[in-house]
Design an enzyme around this catalytic site. Structure first.
Site, short mmCIF file in Angstrom:
data_model
loop_
_atom_site.label_atom_id
_atom_site.label_comp_id
_atom_site.label_asym_id
_atom_site.label_seq_id
_atom_site.Cartn_x
_atom_site.Cartn_y
_atom_site.Cartn_z
N ARG A 20 0.81 -1.22 0.00
CA ARG A 20 0.00 0.00 0.00
C ARG A 20 0.84 1.27 0.00
NH1 ARG A 20 -3.87 -2.13 3.80
NH2 ARG A 20 -2.87 -4.01 3.12
N THR A 21 1.91 1.28 0.75
CA THR A 21 2.69 2.53 0.80
C THR A 21 3.30 2.85 -0.56
OG1 THR A 21 3.16 2.11 3.13
CG2 THR A 21 4.50 3.76 2.03
N LYS A 52 24.06 -6.26 -6.46
CA LYS A 52 25.47 -6.48 -6.75
C LYS A 52 26.35 -5.87 -5.67
CE LYS A 52 24.43 -6.03 -11.67
NZ LYS A 52 24.56 -5.07 -12.79
N ARG A 94 12.15 3.48 1.73
CA ARG A 94 11.81 2.53 2.79
C ARG A 94 13.01 1.62 2.97
NH1 ARG A 94 6.48 -0.98 3.83
NH2 ARG A 94 5.89 1.08 4.56
N HIS A 113 7.38 6.04 10.60
CA HIS A 113 6.65 5.93 9.34
C HIS A 113 5.74 7.16 9.32
CE1 HIS A 113 4.73 4.53 5.87
NE2 HIS A 113 4.31 3.34 6.23
#
Lengths: 369, 440
Positions: free
Chosen positions: A83-84, A111, A133, A163
């Site tokens: 959702r975010t 990598k 995030r 958040h």
């Protein structure tokens, strides 16, 4: 609106200070949104006011407005999110920005590229904002320190830290039903220890004068939680007494494996929110929230989660898009505005009325973008 | 050159209860006389002022110089050069190298490198258990015969109580101290900073303070029952200080140290998510810090170490939970401590110098150092007690830059460092002297 444009200095990297005798339309001087802890109450009100404007746009058949045309927003998600990430992506798209999902799975991060190298690469590509995030707390600060005022950083969740956009949308959803959260009892239930949503909500609700309570198993509450500004309980019933809002948190299955709780069943028994508990102890018009994704039958039962009379859970999702539109607009909408060709119509003061008027103009011109 | 006199400075020699303006005469690598009017007796004269403190060379009980195995972080050459700048004349190397200093061959390599590259005296703390695994004892007898000053697993706690008992017993036979890192390994888990308000605020996994004191309590019980000599490394909590105070009162053979950064910073300094403040044990609270200072003042805590732990910038710029623990500190040790502890009279100059000279020498039985008695090694540090300087890690002799004191203005600085009578560091402000023998 032409005169308001003149307020913006060409090439200014930060939103201009309100000048002259006009009342300042906005209380916003930030380049980044890193946490809820350091937001001022004025800034919170500014975000909510902007979000209200954008929410109206979301109800229209044509949702796109050209406010961020030519801007590039990168969603840099080192952790999974539905959702975010979707919400940020849509918010950017509705504002006509180019949004790119930088997938960590398929990128050079696999990598071994470091965070700062990734940031450097993105900056060299000329982006305007990064939505980050990350599983490590503090990563948004590291990015912001690296970017300075050149690129805006929006924290979309950093480890167990914060958040902030979730807490803003939670507040926005509450305010849709409650006139104000001041003096209202908000009870946060569950795994506060690992919850960035809980931390951001505690900070924000305190700023606006809510009466914040936290309840959960002793093993899932962090040390000195009360010093963050909330009353701490370990029994669900007294915690829920006279509550205006009950906010459930997701309980991760791993918590059982790491010895923090004996079983999910026991957790549901002791702390699960069900109809009986919700109808017995809180105020009659109690509101139920959950940041998602839900473990139905563990921290919340379906009969209340899906009941539109009490549950705000779907409103939270809708609010998320409006809040993120507001934040993106506040953070990067005013930057280098004058330099953008074809956007002369835009007022740089960024007042919510300008936004609406602009959308009207776009619609009347038949200008679906 | 065979003799030199340091004249006109304030001589602070805690072991000899001396704090007065006096001359110090050194000859052929040894201190020969401390007193008045010695100027005429030497070939070379260094003129000092009363704000210059003439002290026994500083002894830093805990450094990591990267060699062998981590030369991208530091080498014995750069580490020793940084020690010389910091006024440190003896530093004790930790065994946490690659390979670990848990056998004579690795130790021989270290000695050879030290002889070739080091501007200052370096001693070695050998690993107590093989590969720091806490399972099998190292060849402690052979290592003792090859000159190590004690045994300890550096940052690895001895989790197994039975192994800890064996260590105390075996090291007792060799008359060497066992150095422990008091941290319950189960408690610390994924922890990064002190458990409490700031860890909760910042969303950083916490390490509870009690994890330290309960290991100290265990080891003191073992010491009481089985004997030996125990040195508790990096004490950081108020409860630990209380336990140690009681143990010393009871006459147990225990010594203890704390670090400069635990005396200068607290958990609140983690707020910037700057991993230069991510150290082990974690930075604690104001109350803990105050208890450490009281412990130093009353002798519960014997010594202060830099805990110099170099890392390269790539490692330290990782997110806070992925970056390694540790900060460098040889070049800031003196200035940081003088600024923090002397300016508000928390400690007297004598107590501070004692914690950096006489006491660490006693912990590790280095009888020829840490004082200015006739016959002592001519390891001397001259400190400008009024010099103000801004910490700029880019100017360091150390190869590493992970310094939490960066940007701070400190008062107090080494201006002359003598090792065995030879000048290994001389600050440009200290003019006219014999040709310096610059090493490193």
């Amino acid at each position: 609106m032409a005169q308001s444009k003149a307020k913006n200095t060409p090439g200014a990297k930060t939103p201009p200070e309100p000048s002259g005798s006009e009342p300042p339309p906005l209380s916003w001087a930030q380049t980044h949104l890193l946490d809820a802890h350091t937001l001022t109450a004025d800034e919170v009100e500014t975000v909510l006011a902007e979000a209200r404007t954008f929410a109206e746009i979301l109800n229209r058949p044509v949702k796109k407005v050209p406010l961020l045309r030519g801007k590039v927003i990168v969603n840099l998600f080192y952790e999974n999110s539905t959702r975010t990430r979707t919400s940020f992506e849509l918010a950017g798209k509705y504002l006509s920005a180019d949004t790119i999902n930088f997938s960590v799975d398929t990128s050079s991060v696999k990598k071994g590229e470091t965070l700062i190298d990734t940031a450097q690469t993105l900056m060299a590509m000329g982006i305007d904002a990064v939505v980050i995030r990350h599983a490590s707390p503090g990563v948004p600060y590291q990015l912001a320190q690296f970017f300075g005022h050149r690129v805006s950083v929006l924290n979309a969740g950093d480890g167990m830290h914060e958040h902030p956009t979730q807490s803003l949308l939670d507040l926005y959803s509450m305010r849709q039903r409650l006139e104000s959260v001041e003096g209202r009892k908000v009870v946060i239930v569950g795994d506060i220890l690992h919850s960035r949503v809980a931390r951001s909500n505690i900070h924000l609700l305190n700023k606006l004068g809510a009466d914040v309570h936290a309840v959960g198993p002793t093993t899932l509450l962090p040390a000195d939680l009360d010093k963050l500004g909330c009353t701490v309980h370990h029994q669900i019933e007294p915690a829920l007494q006279q509550a205006d809002v009950v906010m459930c948190l997701r309980l991760q299955l791993e918590r059982q494996q790491s010895g923090l709780i004996p079983s999910l069943g026991e957790y549901a028994r002791l702390f699960g929110i069900n109809r009986h508990r919700l109808m017995t102890y809180p105020k009659p018009n109690v509101l139920l929230m959950h940041p998602g994704p839900m473990n139905r039958g563990v921290e919340i039962t379906s009969d209340v989660a899906d009941d539109p009379a009490v549950s705000l859970i779907l409103n939270q999702v809708t609010s998320g898009v409006a809040i993120r539109m507001a934040l993106l607009h506040l953070l990067i909408g005013h930057r280098d505005m004058v330099k953008q060709p074809g956007l002369d119509v835009l007022g740089a003061s960024g007042s919510p009325n300008d936004v609406l008027a602009l959308a009207e103009a776009e619609l009347q011109a038949g200008g679906a973008l | 050159m065979s003799s030199m006199v340091l004249t006109g400075g304030r001589v602070i020699d805690p072991q000899n209860n001396l704090d007065a303006v006096a001359d110090v005469l050194v000859q052929d690598g040894r201190v020969t006389q401390v007193g008045k009017g010695l100027k005429a007796k030497a070939d070379a004269v260094i003129e000092l002022q009363p704000h210059h403190w003439v002290c026994p060379g500083l002894i830093d009980g805990r450094v990591n110089f990267g060699d062998p195995g981590y030369s991208d972080r530091e080498t014995i050459r750069t580490g020793a050069a940084s020690a010389a700048v910091g006024g440190i004349t003896t530093a004790i190397l930790m065994p946490t190298t690659k390979p670990v200093i848990d056998n004579v061959a690795t130790l021989e390599y270290v000695w050879a490198t030290v002889r070739r590259d080091s501007a200052v005296r370096l001693e070695v703390l050998a690993a107590a258990t093989k590969n720091l695994e806490g399972v099998e004892l190292t060849e402690m007898g052979k290592l003792t015969a090859n000159g190590v000053v004690g045994f300890g697993d550096d940052t690895a706690p001895i989790a197994n109580t039975l192994i800890m008992r064996r260590l105390l017993e075996y090291a007792q036979m060799l008359d060497k101290p066992v150095v422990v890192h008091p941290q319950d390994p189960y408690f610390s888990g994924a922890g990064i900073m002190n458990e409490g308000y700031y860890a909760t605020l910042l969303g950083i996994p916490g390490i509870p303070a009690v994890g330290e004191s309960l290991m100290i309590a265990r080891d003191l019980q073992l010491l009481k029952r089985f004997g030996g000599r125990l040195h508790v490394a990096r004490v950081t909590t108020a409860e630990s200080v209380r336990l140690l105070r009681r143990a010393k009162y009871d006459g147990l053979a225990v010594t203890a140290e704390t670090t400069a950064h635990h005396l200068c910073f607290t958990q609140a300094d983690m707020q910037r998510y700057d991993s230069d403040f991510k150290v082990q044990p974690p930075l604690r609270t104001d109350d803990d810090q105050q208890a450490l200072i009281e412990g130093l003042a009353d002798g519960t805590i014997d010594s202060i170490v830099s805990d110099h732990t170099p890392h390269n910038p790539d490692e330290k710029s990782r997110p806070i939970d992925q970056s390694p623990y540790g900060a460098i500190g040889t070049e800031t040790l003196l200035g940081a401590l003088m600024t923090r502890l002397l300016q508000d009279d928390a400690l007297t100059p004598t107590t501070l110098i004692k914690a950096l000279t006489q006491n660490p020498a006693r912990c590790y039985a280095l009888a020829d150092r840490g004082h200015l008695s006739p016959g002592a090694l001519a390891d001397v540090t001259v400190i400008d007690s009024t010099a103000q300087w801004v910490v700029d890690p880019l100017q360091f002799k150390s190869a590493a830059r992970n310094c939490p004191f960066k940007g701070q203005t400190l008062t107090g600085q080494a201006v002359l460092t003598l090792v065995g009578g030879a000048v290994v560091y001389r600050h440009p402000t200290l003019s006219e002297a014999p040709a310096p023998v610059v090493m490193g």
